[in-house]
Design a protein around this motif. Structure first.
Motif, PDB file in Angstrom:
ATOM      1  N   GLY A 166       0.785  -1.225   0.000  1.00  0.00           N
ATOM      2  CA  GLY A 166       0.000   0.000   0.000  1.00  0.00           C
ATOM      3  C   GLY A 166       0.821   1.282   0.000  1.00  0.00           C
ATOM      4  N   GLU A 167       2.131   1.169   0.200  1.00  0.00           N
ATOM      5  CA  GLU A 167       2.991   2.346   0.266  1.00  0.00           C
ATOM      6  C   GLU A 167       3.379   2.809  -1.137  1.00  0.00           C
ATOM      7  N   GLU A 168       3.685   4.084  -1.263  1.00  0.00           N
ATOM      8  CA  GLU A 168       4.137   4.639  -2.534  1.00  0.00           C
ATOM      9  C   GLU A 168       5.313   5.568  -2.300  1.00  0.00           C
ATOM     10  N   ILE A 169       6.084   5.792  -3.348  1.00  0.00           N
ATOM     11  CA  ILE A 169       7.191   6.744  -3.256  1.00  0.00           C
ATOM     12  C   ILE A 169       6.626   8.141  -3.082  1.00  0.00           C
ATOM     13  N   GLY A 170       5.555   8.430  -3.788  1.00  0.00           N
ATOM     14  CA  GLY A 170       4.971   9.770  -3.794  1.00  0.00           C
ATOM     15  C   GLY A 170       5.260  10.430  -5.124  1.00  0.00           C
ATOM     16  N   GLU A 171       4.266  11.105  -5.653  1.00  0.00           N
ATOM     17  CA  GLU A 171       4.410  11.739  -6.961  1.00  0.00           C
ATOM     18  C   GLU A 171       5.534  12.770  -6.915  1.00  0.00           C
ATOM     19  N   GLU A 172       6.387  12.734  -7.929  1.00  0.00           N
ATOM     20  CA  GLU A 172       7.525  13.653  -7.984  1.00  0.00           C
ATOM     21  C   GLU A 172       7.928  13.909  -9.424  1.00  0.00           C
ATOM     22  N   VAL A 173       8.691  14.965  -9.620  1.00  0.00           N
ATOM     23  CA  VAL A 173       9.258  15.324 -10.916  1.00  0.00           C
ATOM     24  C   VAL A 173      10.718  15.680 -10.680  1.00  0.00           C
ATOM     25  N   HIS A 174      11.604  15.107 -11.475  1.00  0.00           N
ATOM     26  CA  HIS A 174      13.024  15.480 -11.450  1.00  0.00           C
ATOM     27  C   HIS A 174      13.301  16.190 -12.776  1.00  0.00           C
ATOM     28  N   ASP A 175      13.365  17.508 -12.739  1.00  0.00           N
ATOM     29  CA  ASP A 175      13.507  18.283 -13.977  1.00  0.00           C
ATOM     30  C   ASP A 175      14.821  18.014 -14.706  1.00  0.00           C
ATOM     31  N   THR A 176      15.865  17.679 -13.967  1.00  0.00           N
ATOM     32  CA  THR A 176      17.183  17.505 -14.583  1.00  0.00           C
ATOM     33  C   THR A 176      17.733  16.086 -14.435  1.00  0.00           C
ATOM     34  N   HIS A 177      16.887  15.139 -13.982  1.00  0.00           N
ATOM     35  CA  HIS A 177      17.356  13.778 -13.713  1.00  0.00           C
ATOM     36  C   HIS A 177      16.550  12.758 -14.514  1.00  0.00           C
ATOM     37  N   ASP A 178      17.243  11.889 -15.210  1.00  0.00           N
ATOM     38  CA  ASP A 178      16.610  10.674 -15.722  1.00  0.00           C
ATOM     39  C   ASP A 178      16.677   9.652 -14.592  1.00  0.00           C
ATOM     40  N   GLN A 179      15.736   8.692 -14.592  1.00  0.00           N
ATOM     41  CA  GLN A 179      15.714   7.691 -13.529  1.00  0.00           C
ATOM     42  C   GLN A 179      15.339   6.333 -14.106  1.00  0.00           C
ATOM     43  N   PHE A 180      16.061   5.315 -13.663  1.00  0.00           N
ATOM     44  CA  PHE A 180      15.800   3.924 -14.048  1.00  0.00           C
ATOM     45  C   PHE A 180      15.381   3.158 -12.798  1.00  0.00           C
ATOM     46  N   PHE A 181      14.323   2.349 -12.914  1.00  0.00           N
ATOM     47  CA  PHE A 181      13.878   1.468 -11.829  1.00  0.00           C
ATOM     48  C   PHE A 181      13.984   0.026 -12.284  1.00  0.00           C
ATOM     49  N   ARG A 182      14.443  -0.848 -11.404  1.00  0.00           N
ATOM     50  CA  ARG A 182      14.452  -2.297 -11.635  1.00  0.00           C
ATOM     51  C   ARG A 182      13.754  -2.930 -10.435  1.00  0.00           C
ATOM     52  N   PHE A 183      12.710  -3.713 -10.710  1.00  0.00           N
ATOM     53  CA  PHE A 183      11.913  -4.340  -9.661  1.00  0.00           C
ATOM     54  C   PHE A 183      12.343  -5.789  -9.503  1.00  0.00           C
ATOM     55  N   GLU A 184      12.704  -6.183  -8.280  1.00  0.00           N
ATOM     56  CA  GLU A 184      13.208  -7.528  -8.005  1.00  0.00           C
ATOM     57  C   GLU A 184      12.170  -8.434  -7.355  1.00  0.00           C
ATOM     58  N   LYS A 185      11.301  -7.880  -6.509  1.00  0.00           N
ATOM     59  CA  LYS A 185      10.281  -8.686  -5.812  1.00  0.00           C
ATOM     60  C   LYS A 185       9.032  -7.839  -5.632  1.00  0.00           C
ATOM     61  N   GLY A 186       7.877  -8.522  -5.716  1.00  0.00           N
ATOM     62  CA  GLY A 186       6.612  -7.847  -5.464  1.00  0.00           C
ATOM     63  C   GLY A 186       5.924  -7.410  -6.736  1.00  0.00           C
ATOM     64  N   LYS A 187       4.840  -6.652  -6.552  1.00  0.00           N
ATOM     65  CA  LYS A 187       4.109  -6.126  -7.703  1.00  0.00           C
ATOM     66  C   LYS A 187       3.582  -4.750  -7.351  1.00  0.00           C
ATOM     67  N   GLY A 188       3.314  -3.990  -8.381  1.00  0.00           N
ATOM     68  CA  GLY A 188       2.860  -2.638  -8.142  1.00  0.00           C
ATOM     69  C   GLY A 188       2.443  -1.952  -9.412  1.00  0.00           C
ATOM     70  N   GLN A 189       2.518  -0.632  -9.345  1.00  0.00           N
ATOM     71  CA  GLN A 189       2.159   0.176 -10.495  1.00  0.00           C
ATOM     72  C   GLN A 189       3.088   1.374 -10.550  1.00  0.00           C
ATOM     73  N   VAL A 190       3.443   1.736 -11.769  1.00  0.00           N
ATOM     74  CA  VAL A 190       4.230   2.932 -12.023  1.00  0.00           C
ATOM     75  C   VAL A 190       3.347   3.860 -12.842  1.00  0.00           C
ATOM     76  N   VAL A 191       3.286   5.119 -12.430  1.00  0.00           N
ATOM     77  CA  VAL A 191       2.521   6.121 -13.162  1.00  0.00           C
ATOM     78  C   VAL A 191       3.506   7.151 -13.694  1.00  0.00           C
ATOM     79  N   ILE A 192       3.495   7.354 -15.015  1.00  0.00           N
ATOM     80  CA  ILE A 192       4.365   8.331 -15.659  1.00  0.00           C
ATOM     81  C   ILE A 192       3.482   9.291 -16.443  1.00  0.00           C
ATOM     82  N   ASP A 193       3.493  10.550 -16.049  1.00  0.00           N
ATOM     83  CA  ASP A 193       2.666  11.582 -16.678  1.00  0.00           C
ATOM     84  C   ASP A 193       1.221  11.135 -16.862  1.00  0.00           C
ATOM     85  N   GLY A 194       0.668  10.544 -15.800  1.00  0.00           N
ATOM     86  CA  GLY A 194      -0.736  10.159 -15.788  1.00  0.00           C
ATOM     87  C   GLY A 194      -1.062   8.817 -16.396  1.00  0.00           C
ATOM     88  N   VAL A 195      -0.078   8.132 -16.986  1.00  0.00           N
ATOM     89  CA  VAL A 195      -0.297   6.817 -17.595  1.00  0.00           C
ATOM     90  C   VAL A 195       0.193   5.743 -16.628  1.00  0.00           C
TER      91      VAL A 195
END
Length: 138
Positions: free
Chosen positions: A38-67
């Motif tokens: 039930g926890e989330e990182i929290g909506e955020e924007v990094h104007d000058t940072h690209d970010q890569f995520f790799r998920f190893e265990k569990g399931k969830g959802q990623v929202v990018i610009d509303g998608v």
């Protein structure tokens, strides 16, 4: 320079902290994260940072610009600079992941056991790199 060499899958899966900064280079930073059900990182924007995520265990959802995208173990996600994003644990077990920021986002060596601790503490990147040791800034 020694760089970073270790079993990232094992480190990620054994991590219990909300955020743990493992390595900070001049242009890239490696961070482990664990989101409780039930926890989330929290909506955020990094104007000058690209970010890569790799998920190893569990399931969830990623929202990018509303998608919204369903994710699970072995998924990778890239969020380009300027995109509003969030990661949410939709499962009933911890969501284990690591993320790469380019350039670094957090102070080197920061460990926050909970999201509340992460939100309460100032931890933006201060120029200190892992290779340089404490007190040396770029």
């Amino acid at each position: 320079m020694k760089g970073f060499v270790d079993d990232i899958e094992d480190l990620t899966e054994s991590n219990k902290d909300f955020r743990r900064v493992l390595y900070t280079g001049k242009h890239l930073q490696l961070v482990l994260m664990t989101l409780q059900p039930g926890e989330e990182i929290g909506e955020e924007v990094h104007d000058t940072h690209d970010q890569f995520f790799r998920f190893e265990k569990g399931k969830g959802q990623v929202v990018i610009d509303g998608v919204s995208h369903k994710i699970k173990a072995d998924y990778g996600v890239i969020v380009p600079a300027g995109a509003r994003h969030n990661v949410v644990n939709t499962g009933d077990k911890p969501l284990k992941l690591y993320t790469l920021y380019g350039p670094p986002e957090h102070r080197d060596g920061v460990v926050r056991a909970t999201k509340a601790q992460a939100e309460a503490g100032e931890e933006h990147f201060d120029g200190v790199l892992t290779e340089d040791g404490p007190g040396t800034k770029i």
